[in-house]
Design an enzyme around this catalytic site. Sequence first.
Site, PDB file in Angstrom:
ATOM      1  N   SER A  64       0.825  -1.206   0.000  1.00 35.31           N
ATOM      2  CA  SER A  64       0.000   0.000   0.000  1.00 35.31           C
ATOM      3  C   SER A  64       0.858   1.254   0.000  1.00 35.31           C
ATOM      4  O   SER A  64       2.000   1.264   0.467  1.00 35.31           O
ATOM      5  CB  SER A  64      -0.916   0.005   1.229  1.00 35.31           C
ATOM      6  OG  SER A  64      -1.714  -1.146   1.241  1.00 35.31           O
TER       7      SER A  64
HETATM    8  N1  SAM Z   1      -0.152  -4.888   4.057  1.00 36.46           N
HETATM    9  C1  SAM Z   1       0.530  -5.297   2.872  1.00 36.46           C
HETATM   10  C2  SAM Z   1       1.894  -4.693   2.738  1.00 36.46           C
HETATM   11  O1  SAM Z   1       2.310  -3.906   3.594  1.00 36.46           O
HETATM   12  O2  SAM Z   1       2.571  -5.063   1.777  1.00 36.46           O
HETATM   13  C3  SAM Z   1      -0.278  -5.014   1.634  1.00 36.46           C
HETATM   14  C4  SAM Z   1      -1.287  -6.003   1.430  1.00 36.46           C
HETATM   15  S1  SAM Z   1      -2.023  -6.106  -0.151  1.00 36.46           S
HETATM   16  C5  SAM Z   1      -2.713  -4.521  -0.411  1.00 36.46           C
HETATM   17  C6  SAM Z   1      -3.409  -7.140   0.317  1.00 36.46           C
HETATM   18  C7  SAM Z   1      -3.026  -8.570   0.632  1.00 36.46           C
HETATM   19  O3  SAM Z   1      -4.186  -9.241   1.125  1.00 36.46           O
HETATM   20  C8  SAM Z   1      -2.570  -9.367  -0.581  1.00 36.46           C
HETATM   21  O4  SAM Z   1      -1.288  -9.867  -0.338  1.00 36.46           O
HETATM   22  C9  SAM Z   1      -3.608 -10.480  -0.708  1.00 36.46           C
HETATM   23  O5  SAM Z   1      -3.092 -11.699  -1.168  1.00 36.46           O
HETATM   24  C10 SAM Z   1      -4.114 -10.576   0.722  1.00 36.46           C
HETATM   25  N2  SAM Z   1      -5.424 -11.200   0.902  1.00 36.46           N
HETATM   26  C11 SAM Z   1      -6.541 -11.057   0.157  1.00 36.46           C
HETATM   27  N3  SAM Z   1      -7.548 -11.783   0.683  1.00 36.46           N
HETATM   28  C12 SAM Z   1      -7.053 -12.396   1.797  1.00 36.46           C
HETATM   29  C13 SAM Z   1      -7.596 -13.271   2.777  1.00 36.46           C
HETATM   30  N4  SAM Z   1      -8.879 -13.684   2.753  1.00 36.46           N
HETATM   31  N5  SAM Z   1      -6.799 -13.700   3.772  1.00 36.46           N
HETATM   32  C14 SAM Z   1      -5.502 -13.311   3.839  1.00 36.46           C
HETATM   33  N6  SAM Z   1      -4.931 -12.487   2.934  1.00 36.46           N
HETATM   34  C15 SAM Z   1      -5.699 -12.025   1.930  1.00 36.46           C
END
Ligand code: SAM
Length: 215
Positions: A64
């Site tokens: 993000s």
């Molecule tokens: N916080 C992260 C960072 O600092 O890099 C950014 C995260 S990214 C915007 C969103 C993440 O949520 C992705 O890696 C995606 O695979 C994960 N995601 C989506 N649905 C999910 C779920 N049900 N459980 C766990 N992770 C999930």
Amino acid sequence: METLDYRVARKRMVEEQLLPGGVRDPKVLKVMGSLPRHLFVEKGMQDQAYMDRPMTIGRGQTISQPLIVGLMTQALDLKGTEKVLEIGTGSGYQTAVLCKLAKKVFTIERIQSLSLNARKQLYRMSTNNVEFRMGDGTLGWPEEAPFDAIIVTASGPEIPVALKTQLTDGGRMVIPVGPEESQKLCLVRRKGNEWTTEVLSGCRFVKLIGKEGWK
Ligand code: SAM
């Protein structure tokens, strides 16, 4: 040894993005002003790590934008004693920020390669107050609940009930909610068996995929 360029870029990120964007919590500013964000992005893209935008981390996912990380972290109002649940480990950068501000962090990611990379990076940084899990974070982490704070870094159609019930009495959750094109960043507060929701801003996140997210 870190180069001066990264230190300058981080200082500018704080002064030109976080402060004007409304991040005022001195603890959040201090942590984001010292944490090497460039170590959480792909090698060839490290010079862009402090820019005002999200970046790809592979598998169609993103780290993000710094301002969003700052605003979401600030909304959790961490004092250092909390047990925190993070859904969407991604690169591990937000996890690292939380580890500096809370007592213990539990983080869940559904994509194995991302979870493993984040794990490696945090261990390289000698972070010892984090536990990782792979799976569907919309179901939370029932064995470790309740949590003082929950942060969801992907957006679902609504707030997962499992996550609401895994908050402590007095707990806070920050989560983007809404349709794919644009969402609202919500702050949920639990008081007994009542939950209130405050909308903090508009936002745009990747999809939260799971039983209580998008299918
Ligand atoms: N916080 C992260 C960072 O600092 O890099 C950014 C995260 S990214 C915007 C969103 C993440 O949520 C992705 O890696 C995606 O695979 C994960 N995601 C989506 N649905 C999910 C779920 N049900 N459980 C766990 N992770 C999930």
